[in-house]
Design an enzyme around this catalytic site. Structure first.
Site, PDB file in Angstrom:
ATOM      1  N   PHE A 289       0.625   5.787  -0.191  1.00 24.22           N
ATOM      2  CA  PHE A 289      -0.256   7.120   0.069  1.00 24.22           C
ATOM      3  C   PHE A 289       0.282   7.997  -0.938  1.00 24.22           C
ATOM      4  O   PHE A 289       1.537   8.130  -1.417  1.00 24.22           O
ATOM      5  CB  PHE A 289      -0.397   7.450   1.462  1.00 24.22           C
ATOM      6  CG  PHE A 289       0.907   7.945   1.862  1.00 24.22           C
ATOM      7  CD1 PHE A 289       1.348   9.294   1.739  1.00 24.22           C
ATOM      8  CD2 PHE A 289       1.488   7.273   2.556  1.00 24.22           C
ATOM      9  CE1 PHE A 289       2.500   9.832   2.240  1.00 24.22           C
ATOM     10  CE2 PHE A 289       2.902   7.589   3.286  1.00 24.22           C
ATOM     11  CZ  PHE A 289       3.178   9.104   3.075  1.00 24.22           C
ATOM     12  N   PRO A 290      -0.657   8.943  -1.386  1.00 23.46           N
ATOM     13  CA  PRO A 290      -0.079  10.098  -2.469  1.00 23.46           C
ATOM     14  C   PRO A 290       0.801  10.983  -1.700  1.00 23.46           C
ATOM     15  O   PRO A 290       0.508  11.723  -0.456  1.00 23.46           O
ATOM     16  CB  PRO A 290      -1.723  10.820  -2.688  1.00 23.46           C
ATOM     17  CG  PRO A 290      -2.755  10.051  -2.259  1.00 23.46           C
ATOM     18  CD  PRO A 290      -2.015   9.227  -1.006  1.00 23.46           C
TER      19      PRO A 290
ATOM     20  N   THR B  34      -4.029   5.257  -1.429  1.00 25.13           N
ATOM     21  CA  THR B  34      -5.078   5.438  -0.432  1.00 25.13           C
ATOM     22  C   THR B  34      -5.776   6.866  -0.948  1.00 25.13           C
ATOM     23  O   THR B  34      -5.158   7.544  -2.037  1.00 25.13           O
ATOM     24  CB  THR B  34      -4.425   5.891   0.788  1.00 25.13           C
ATOM     25  OG1 THR B  34      -3.596   6.963   0.821  1.00 25.13           O
ATOM     26  CG2 THR B  34      -3.892   4.524   1.526  1.00 25.13           C
TER      27      THR B  34
ATOM     28  N   GLU C 275       0.583  -1.077  -0.159  1.00 25.58           N
ATOM     29  CA  GLU C 275      -0.055   0.108  -0.018  1.00 25.58           C
ATOM     30  C   GLU C 275       0.743   1.255  -0.128  1.00 25.58           C
ATOM     31  O   GLU C 275       1.822   1.164   0.776  1.00 25.58           O
ATOM     32  CB  GLU C 275      -0.818   0.288   1.150  1.00 25.58           C
ATOM     33  CG  GLU C 275      -1.902   1.211   1.332  1.00 25.58           C
ATOM     34  CD  GLU C 275      -2.712   1.431   2.450  1.00 25.58           C
ATOM     35  OE1 GLU C 275      -3.436   0.652   2.743  1.00 25.58           O
ATOM     36  OE2 GLU C 275      -2.348   2.433   3.174  1.00 25.58           O
TER      37      GLU C 275
ATOM     38  N   ASP D 238     -14.163   3.578  16.688  1.00 30.34           N
ATOM     39  CA  ASP D 238     -15.330   4.410  17.147  1.00 30.34           C
ATOM     40  C   ASP D 238     -15.941   3.713  18.386  1.00 30.34           C
ATOM     41  O   ASP D 238     -16.540   4.041  19.106  1.00 30.34           O
ATOM     42  CB  ASP D 238     -16.411   4.589  16.241  1.00 30.34           C
ATOM     43  CG  ASP D 238     -16.347   5.707  15.384  1.00 30.34           C
ATOM     44  OD1 ASP D 238     -15.028   6.334  15.362  1.00 30.34           O
ATOM     45  OD2 ASP D 238     -16.993   5.633  14.073  1.00 30.34           O
TER      46      ASP D 238
ATOM     47  N   ARG E  55     -15.877   3.952   4.211  1.00 33.64           N
ATOM     48  CA  ARG E  55     -16.681   5.290   4.531  1.00 33.64           C
ATOM     49  C   ARG E  55     -15.907   6.335   4.395  1.00 33.64           C
ATOM     50  O   ARG E  55     -16.340   7.564   4.219  1.00 33.64           O
ATOM     51  CB  ARG E  55     -17.460   4.889   5.752  1.00 33.64           C
ATOM     52  CG  ARG E  55     -18.264   6.255   6.421  1.00 33.64           C
ATOM     53  CD  ARG E  55     -18.437   5.891   7.901  1.00 33.64           C
ATOM     54  NE  ARG E  55     -17.407   6.192   8.794  1.00 33.64           N
ATOM     55  CZ  ARG E  55     -17.352   6.383   9.942  1.00 33.64           C
ATOM     56  NH1 ARG E  55     -18.534   5.926  10.724  1.00 33.64           N
ATOM     57  NH2 ARG E  55     -16.311   6.450  10.904  1.00 33.64           N
TER      58      ARG E  55
ATOM     59  N   LYS F  91     -21.515  -6.066   4.460  1.00 33.55           N
ATOM     60  CA  LYS F  91     -20.698  -5.475   3.183  1.00 33.55           C
ATOM     61  C   LYS F  91     -20.329  -6.524   2.005  1.00 33.55           C
ATOM     62  O   LYS F  91     -20.366  -6.283   1.140  1.00 33.55           O
ATOM     63  CB  LYS F  91     -19.339  -4.890   3.679  1.00 33.55           C
ATOM     64  CG  LYS F  91     -19.525  -3.656   4.519  1.00 33.55           C
ATOM     65  CD  LYS F  91     -18.342  -2.770   4.778  1.00 33.55           C
ATOM     66  CE  LYS F  91     -17.519  -3.085   5.704  1.00 33.55           C
ATOM     67  NZ  LYS F  91     -16.392  -1.958   6.217  1.00 33.55           N
TER      68      LYS F  91
HETATM   69  P1  FAD Z   1     -17.659   1.395   7.515  1.00 33.96           P
HETATM   70  O1  FAD Z   1     -17.444   0.076   6.978  1.00 33.96           O
HETATM   71  O2  FAD Z   1     -18.888   2.267   6.983  1.00 33.96           O
HETATM   72  O3  FAD Z   1     -17.944   1.129   9.044  1.00 33.96           O
HETATM   73  C1  FAD Z   1     -17.501   2.271   9.962  1.00 33.96           C
HETATM   74  C2  FAD Z   1     -18.008   1.696  11.409  1.00 33.96           C
HETATM   75  O4  FAD Z   1     -19.600   2.025  11.580  1.00 33.96           O
HETATM   76  C3  FAD Z   1     -18.019   0.337  11.669  1.00 33.96           C
HETATM   77  O5  FAD Z   1     -17.745   0.365  13.140  1.00 33.96           O
HETATM   78  C4  FAD Z   1     -19.296  -0.171  11.375  1.00 33.96           C
HETATM   79  O6  FAD Z   1     -19.634  -1.291  12.066  1.00 33.96           O
HETATM   80  C5  FAD Z   1     -20.257   1.026  11.713  1.00 33.96           C
HETATM   81  N1  FAD Z   1     -21.180   1.162  10.821  1.00 33.96           N
HETATM   82  C6  FAD Z   1     -21.547   1.630   9.779  1.00 33.96           C
HETATM   83  N2  FAD Z   1     -22.783   1.666   9.153  1.00 33.96           N
HETATM   84  C7  FAD Z   1     -23.301   0.790   9.834  1.00 33.96           C
HETATM   85  C8  FAD Z   1     -24.596   0.410   9.751  1.00 33.96           C
HETATM   86  N3  FAD Z   1     -25.508   0.875   8.877  1.00 33.96           N
HETATM   87  N4  FAD Z   1     -24.947  -0.701  10.473  1.00 33.96           N
HETATM   88  C9  FAD Z   1     -24.139  -0.979  11.435  1.00 33.96           C
HETATM   89  N5  FAD Z   1     -22.988  -0.383  11.781  1.00 33.96           N
HETATM   90  C10 FAD Z   1     -22.520   0.500  10.903  1.00 33.96           C
HETATM   91  N6  FAD Z   1      -9.405   6.370   5.415  1.00 33.96           N
HETATM   92  C11 FAD Z   1      -9.243   7.113   4.242  1.00 33.96           C
HETATM   93  O7  FAD Z   1      -9.661   8.192   4.320  1.00 33.96           O
HETATM   94  N7  FAD Z   1      -8.615   7.056   2.970  1.00 33.96           N
HETATM   95  C12 FAD Z   1      -8.171   5.784   2.661  1.00 33.96           C
HETATM   96  O8  FAD Z   1      -7.689   5.359   1.998  1.00 33.96           O
HETATM   97  C13 FAD Z   1      -8.313   4.586   3.929  1.00 33.96           C
HETATM   98  N8  FAD Z   1      -7.992   3.407   3.633  1.00 33.96           N
HETATM   99  C14 FAD Z   1      -8.262   2.485   4.827  1.00 33.96           C
HETATM  100  C15 FAD Z   1      -7.951   1.099   4.230  1.00 33.96           C
HETATM  101  C16 FAD Z   1      -8.097   0.120   5.206  1.00 33.96           C
HETATM  102  C17 FAD Z   1      -7.670  -1.279   4.988  1.00 33.96           C
HETATM  103  C18 FAD Z   1      -8.635   0.234   6.494  1.00 33.96           C
HETATM  104  C19 FAD Z   1      -9.010  -0.478   7.519  1.00 33.96           C
HETATM  105  C20 FAD Z   1      -8.982   1.760   6.841  1.00 33.96           C
HETATM  106  C21 FAD Z   1      -8.732   2.739   5.802  1.00 33.96           C
HETATM  107  N9  FAD Z   1      -9.362   4.047   5.934  1.00 33.96           N
HETATM  108  C22 FAD Z   1      -8.896   4.889   4.806  1.00 33.96           C
HETATM  109  C23 FAD Z   1      -9.983   4.340   7.429  1.00 33.96           C
HETATM  110  C24 FAD Z   1     -11.367   4.392   7.174  1.00 33.96           C
HETATM  111  O9  FAD Z   1     -12.009   5.321   6.223  1.00 33.96           O
HETATM  112  C25 FAD Z   1     -12.060   4.591   8.579  1.00 33.96           C
HETATM  113  O10 FAD Z   1     -11.571   3.411   9.603  1.00 33.96           O
HETATM  114  C26 FAD Z   1     -13.556   5.017   8.708  1.00 33.96           C
HETATM  115  O11 FAD Z   1     -13.776   5.426   9.981  1.00 33.96           O
HETATM  116  C27 FAD Z   1     -14.367   3.620   8.436  1.00 33.96           C
HETATM  117  O12 FAD Z   1     -14.228   3.289   7.206  1.00 33.96           O
HETATM  118  P2  FAD Z   1     -14.936   1.804   6.871  1.00 33.96           P
HETATM  119  O13 FAD Z   1     -15.168   1.657   5.257  1.00 33.96           O
HETATM  120  O14 FAD Z   1     -14.478   0.773   7.672  1.00 33.96           O
HETATM  121  O15 FAD Z   1     -16.524   2.214   7.361  1.00 33.96           O
END
Ligand code: FAD
Length: 465
Positions: A31-32, A60, A29, A167, A119, A190
């Site tokens: 990052f920019p 990223t 991985e 969180d 997200r 998901k």
């Molecule tokens: P989600 O999958 O949407 O979930 C986030 C949290 O909310 C979880 O606890 C989930 O259980 C809860 N949740 C959300 N929606 C629901 C629902 N409808 N029902 C129940 N629970 C829900 N961030 C960046 O800005 N740029 C990146 O490039 C980046 N790359 C990443 C790569 C990896 C491998 C990881 C692990 C994280 C990365 N992140 C990045 C960080 C990530 O954006 C954050 O951790 C963010 O807070 C959550 O994203 P997510 O996609 O996991 O969110």
């Protein structure tokens, strides 16, 4: 190609030893970078790292969408210039659906098939994630959107959290059982919505990761779960990152770091040792994929892979003299002009804007499709753009003018050519440049030549070395 298909292929094809034994694959991985020079240097670094054959590399998406254009540009160059299977991260933060679709259609048109759907964190200065108007609330919505709008084109990866999402991690550094289980159930949604791969958050307690994989399997998540390994590069960075992600740090790791924390090299060496041991344990438990968070650094990630015997220092494997294209629309190409054989990273990029050839720039200037020499056609270091434009954006009224332009290049009257990074031609070309000039005037446009120099001394200034 989709990363999931590459992982499945590797699972049944273990170095030619037959089905079932499962080849280990790894990925990097990046990052920019913050500066233009940093971006240029990143490509050089990637090029070296990609020579070790990672399964894919990802880039990223800056927090809050801060690097959107740069991430798109880097992803494009990774796929088409570095020729590595590329996965682009995409978050919902500050992204109305039109922007999401712009990003997805851009990478699709660049032949990229892999997205890590996230997200995203709240924008800088805010505590909570806020859904932007016309945007998505969570990664699940983004996965659903990608599947609904783009069908099966993209391989979709999602984030998994072995210790639960930060969180829901409390002040004691743990999530409650209920919060952990909710997180898992949400991860399954998901996957059920169309994600085909999970990459995990960084962790330093391997048992927590292995338990997470087991828990996922128990609730019916069957896709590959790729462990995200972040080698410790320096002490302060390690504390910052684990603090931000609320990662559990086993006491023995803190104990090992404490006495060496001011010695950067010792910390890095320990990070390599720890990363190697973590990966060994993960592999011993039957997991065949490793994802390395490189933080744009090369040494630790490569050292871990070398310790594991997954790469060799000098081994650069290529099935063709050039790196195979990964762009989904060009994967079948197996012919290259000889000139490009030893410049594999440039061919696809150079020819990206040439699809209308010969109706594009080098044709009848009366034609409605007669185009200008654009930056897009000549993607190359900025310093060269000016020279190229001066010398090659000249009025052409017929084939004779084109021939004349090529003749000038061969006679050394031009300092640049659109298809070479070198300034002018190599000194050896002087041996035959008059002949080349004549050939070009006869309408045979030369882009490559090799003078006969049998038995010339190896210290010859023009053809030696
Ligand atoms: P989600 O999958 O949407 O979930 C986030 C949290 O909310 C979880 O606890 C989930 O259980 C809860 N949740 C959300 N929606 C629901 C629902 N409808 N029902 C129940 N629970 C829900 N961030 C960046 O800005 N740029 C990146 O490039 C980046 N790359 C990443 C790569 C990896 C491998 C990881 C692990 C994280 C990365 N992140 C990045 C960080 C990530 O954006 C954050 O951790 C963010 O807070 C959550 O994203 P997510 O996609 O996991 O969110």
């Amino acid at each position: 190609m989709k990363v999931i298909d590459k992982i499945r292929e590797a699972a049944v094809c273990a170095d030619g030893e037959g089905a079932g034994s499962g080849k280990v694959v790894f990925s990097f991985e990046f990052f920019p970078p913050k500066t233009e020079d940093g971006v240029d240097n990143l490509f050089e670094r990637m090029d070296r790292m990609v020579a070790h054959n990672p399964n894919f590399c990802d880039i990223t998406w800056g927090a809050g969408g801060s690097t959107a254009d740069l991430t798109l540009d880097i992803a494009n160059k990774m796929q088409n210039m570095i020729c590595v299977e590329t996965m682009m991260h995409l978050t919902c933060t500050n992204m109305p659906v039109e922007k999401i679709d712009h990003a997805l259609t851009t990478i699709k048109s660049n032949g990229i098939q892999n997205v890590l759907a996230l997200r995203g964190d709240p924008p800088h200065g805010q505590d909570k994630f806020v859904q932007v108007e016309g945007g998505f609330a969570c990664a699940l919505d983004l996965v659903k959107h990608i599947r609904a709008k783009y069908g099966d084109y993209f391989g979709i990866t999602v984030a998994g959290y072995p210790e639960a999402h930060p969180d829901v991690i409390g002040p004691d550094g743990m999530a409650t059982l209920e919060a952990y289980q909710n997180d898992l159930a949400y991860l399954k949604r998901k996957v059920d919505a169309g994600a085909d791969l999970i990459v995990t958050q960084l962790f330093y307690d391997t048992d927590i990761f292995l338990k997470f994989v087991n828990d996922c399997r128990q609730i019916g998540i069957s896709c590959p779960i790729v462990p995200g390994i972040m080698p410790i590069n320096n002490y302060k960075g390690f504390l910052r990152m684990t603090g931000f992600c609320k990662t559990k740090i086993p006491p023995e790791i803190m104990a090992a770091l404490e006495p060496i924390k001011d010695n950067e090299e010792a910390v890095r060496n320990y990070g390599i040792h720890l990363g190697t041991e973590m990966c060994k344990k993960i592999l011993a438990n039957g997991i065949r994929t490793l994802h390395l968070y490189t933080l744009n650094m090369e040494k630790s990630a490569l050292a871990i892979l070398m310790n594991l015997g997954l790469i060799e220092e000098t081994k650069v494997s290529r099935s063709l003299p050039w790196r195979r294209p990964t762009n989904v629309f060009r994967v079948k190409e197996d012919v290259r002009p000889i000139f490009w054989a030893n410049r594999p990273k440039s061919y696809i990029t150079r020819t990206m804007g040439w699809e209308h050839y010969p109706r594009g720039r080098w044709s009848d200037s009366q034609s409605p499709s007669y185009g200008a020499l654009t930056d897009y056609q000549f993607m190359r270091p900025r310093a060269r753009d000016k020279k190229l434009k001066e010398e090659w954006t000249v009025p052409l009224s017929g084939i004779e003018d084109v021939c004349e332009q090529f003749k000038k290049l061969c006679l050394g009257k031009l300092r640049s050519s659109p298809w070479s990074e070198l300034d002018g031609l190599q000194p050896e070309t002087r041996i035959i440049n008059e002949h080349l000039g004549k050939i070009n005037l006869k309408g045979f446009l030369t882009i490559n030549s090799q003078p006969a120099v049998n038995a010339e001394r190896s210290d010859s200034p023009s053809v030696g070395k």
